[in-house]
Write a protein that holds these residues in place. Structure first.
Motif, PDB file in Angstrom:
ATOM      1  N   LEU A   1      -2.088  14.375 -14.265  1.00 18.84           N
ATOM      2  CA  LEU A   1      -2.820  15.396 -13.500  1.00 18.84           C
ATOM      3  C   LEU A   1      -2.687  15.388 -12.031  1.00 18.84           C
ATOM      4  O   LEU A   1      -2.830  16.170 -11.328  1.00 18.84           O
ATOM      5  N   LEU A   2      -2.886  14.032 -11.600  1.00 23.88           N
ATOM      6  CA  LEU A   2      -2.812  13.580 -10.240  1.00 23.88           C
ATOM      7  C   LEU A   2      -1.296  13.943  -9.657  1.00 23.88           C
ATOM      8  O   LEU A   2      -0.956  14.323  -8.585  1.00 23.88           O
ATOM      9  N   LEU A   3      -0.221  13.521 -10.268  1.00 30.87           N
ATOM     10  CA  LEU A   3       1.178  13.849  -9.791  1.00 30.87           C
ATOM     11  C   LEU A   3       1.630  15.415 -10.010  1.00 30.87           C
ATOM     12  O   LEU A   3       2.101  15.645  -9.038  1.00 30.87           O
TER      13      LEU A   3
ATOM     14  N   LYS B   1       1.840   0.664 -19.028  1.00 25.76           N
ATOM     15  CA  LYS B   1       2.608   0.265 -17.606  1.00 25.76           C
ATOM     16  C   LYS B   1       2.937   1.545 -17.178  1.00 25.76           C
ATOM     17  O   LYS B   1       3.035   1.655 -15.806  1.00 25.76           O
ATOM     18  N   GLU B   2       3.341   2.454 -17.910  1.00 28.01           N
ATOM     19  CA  GLU B   2       3.688   3.825 -17.471  1.00 28.01           C
ATOM     20  C   GLU B   2       2.698   4.616 -16.926  1.00 28.01           C
ATOM     21  O   GLU B   2       2.774   5.290 -15.758  1.00 28.01           O
ATOM     22  N   GLY B   3       1.460   4.713 -17.401  1.00 26.88           N
ATOM     23  CA  GLY B   3       0.563   5.463 -17.273  1.00 26.88           C
ATOM     24  C   GLY B   3       0.034   4.839 -15.835  1.00 26.88           C
ATOM     25  O   GLY B   3      -0.501   5.583 -14.873  1.00 26.88           O
ATOM     26  N   LEU B   4      -0.039   3.541 -15.642  1.00 33.41           N
ATOM     27  CA  LEU B   4      -0.537   2.867 -14.499  1.00 33.41           C
ATOM     28  C   LEU B   4       0.271   3.160 -13.228  1.00 33.41           C
ATOM     29  O   LEU B   4      -0.322   3.186 -12.366  1.00 33.41           O
ATOM     30  N   GLY B   5       1.443   3.191 -13.909  1.00 33.59           N
ATOM     31  CA  GLY B   5       2.402   3.320 -12.489  1.00 33.59           C
ATOM     32  C   GLY B   5       2.528   4.787 -12.151  1.00 33.59           C
ATOM     33  O   GLY B   5       2.369   5.032 -10.710  1.00 33.59           O
ATOM     34  N   ARG B   6       2.238   5.902 -12.767  1.00 27.77           N
ATOM     35  CA  ARG B   6       2.007   7.337 -12.344  1.00 27.77           C
ATOM     36  C   ARG B   6       0.740   7.378 -11.528  1.00 27.77           C
ATOM     37  O   ARG B   6       0.541   8.116 -10.407  1.00 27.77           O
ATOM     38  N   THR B   7      -0.061   6.751 -12.085  1.00 31.24           N
ATOM     39  CA  THR B   7      -1.591   6.907 -11.413  1.00 31.24           C
ATOM     40  C   THR B   7      -1.511   6.196  -9.990  1.00 31.24           C
ATOM     41  O   THR B   7      -2.001   6.664  -9.356  1.00 31.24           O
ATOM     42  N   ASP B   8      -0.844   4.931  -9.835  1.00 28.51           N
ATOM     43  CA  ASP B   8      -0.672   4.340  -8.731  1.00 28.51           C
ATOM     44  C   ASP B   8       0.133   5.041  -7.614  1.00 28.51           C
ATOM     45  O   ASP B   8      -0.425   5.298  -6.450  1.00 28.51           O
ATOM     46  N   VAL B   9       1.447   5.927  -8.091  1.00 28.40           N
ATOM     47  CA  VAL B   9       2.178   6.586  -7.224  1.00 28.40           C
ATOM     48  C   VAL B   9       1.329   7.602  -6.748  1.00 28.40           C
ATOM     49  O   VAL B   9       1.046   8.153  -5.491  1.00 28.40           O
ATOM     50  N   ALA B  10       0.369   8.404  -7.587  1.00 30.33           N
ATOM     51  CA  ALA B  10      -0.296   9.638  -7.250  1.00 30.33           C
ATOM     52  C   ALA B  10      -1.634   9.135  -6.211  1.00 30.33           C
ATOM     53  O   ALA B  10      -1.427  10.103  -5.354  1.00 30.33           O
TER      54      ALA B  10
END
Length: 238
Positions: A31-33, A203-212
């Motif tokens: 949602l953030l990306l 790890k995938e969800g955390l990665g996308r949230t971190d980047v966004a």
């Protein structure tokens, strides 16, 4: 937890675990990306050949590269692959790589020094490649590259960077007086169909949230600093 504020400590611990689970497994990162990655469409080649292609750094880990004395691509490899393909398609276009070191403590390790050999190995002749190695952030990418290539009125330049970074990069380049066209790469999600998709790999969800989150913070910071004209720059805006 071992003080008289134990009740508050338990609430904070539970809140932290809930937020961590949301960031890791829920659609929060998507949602953030999505507003970032969908802001600029794919570049349309029907408009004709560009005069130049600008490649933003961000793929090579300078510290690891320096430690092992060889280029280490840590992420966003598409930023390196796309310009090689574009260079073959448009043999008359100038190719510029811009990226120095983003480290707070200055070092001799510059991303351009390790990225240029990669682009050469991918087929871009050394004499065709223009390298900018002093910039430390996207604002300096724009300012230093504009000074380096002195774009002429009417010239068309492509800007190659990750799709999630494209709104901020385009806003910064336009604010710096360098009119460029977006060439997004390195997507992290498929599109609208992924908006509400859950993942079982934290790890995938955390990665996308971190980047966004980092990108949204960057957008807000650059807007406050006056280095972009809009909070979320898009086609037809600054």
């Amino acid at each position: 937890m071992l003080t008289r504020f134990a009740a508050l400590g338990r609430k904070l611990a539970v809140t932290t675990l809930v937020l961590l689970a949301l960031a890791a497994y829920s659609p929060l990162g998507n949602l953030l990306l999505y507003p970032l990655e969908s802001r600029f469409p794919k570049w349309d080649p029907a408009r004709g050949a560009p005069d130049g292609i600008i490649v933003l750094g961000g793929s090579v880990d300078t510290d690891l590269s320096a430690a092992h004395r060889t280029p280490v691509v840590a992420s966003a490899a598409d930023r390196m692959l796309a310009p090689a393909e574009l260079a073959r398609r448009y043999p008359n276009a100038r190719i510029v790589f811009t990226g120095g070191s983003a480290n707070l403590v200055s070092t001799d390790a510059k991303e351009a020094d390790y990225s240029a050999p990669i682009l050469e190995n991918l087929g871009i002749p050394k004499e065709r490649l223009i390298v900018e190695r002093d910039s430390r952030n996207t604002w300096e990418n724009a300012v230093f590259t504009r000074q380096l290539v002195s774009p002429k009125p009417g010239e068309r330049w492509l800007l190659v960077t990750s799709a999630f970074h494209m709104p901020r990069a385009m806003g910064i380049f336009h604010k710096a007086g360098f009119e460029v066209e977006a060439y997004p790469v390195d997507w992290r999600m498929g599109g609208r169909d992924d908006l509400f998709a859950f993942t079982h790999v934290g790890k995938e969800g955390l990665g996308r949230t971190d980047v966004a989150m980092r990108e949204w913070i960057g957008l807000l910071t650059y807007r406050i600093m006056g280095r972009t004209g809009e909070l979320l720059p898009g086609p037809g805006t600054d």
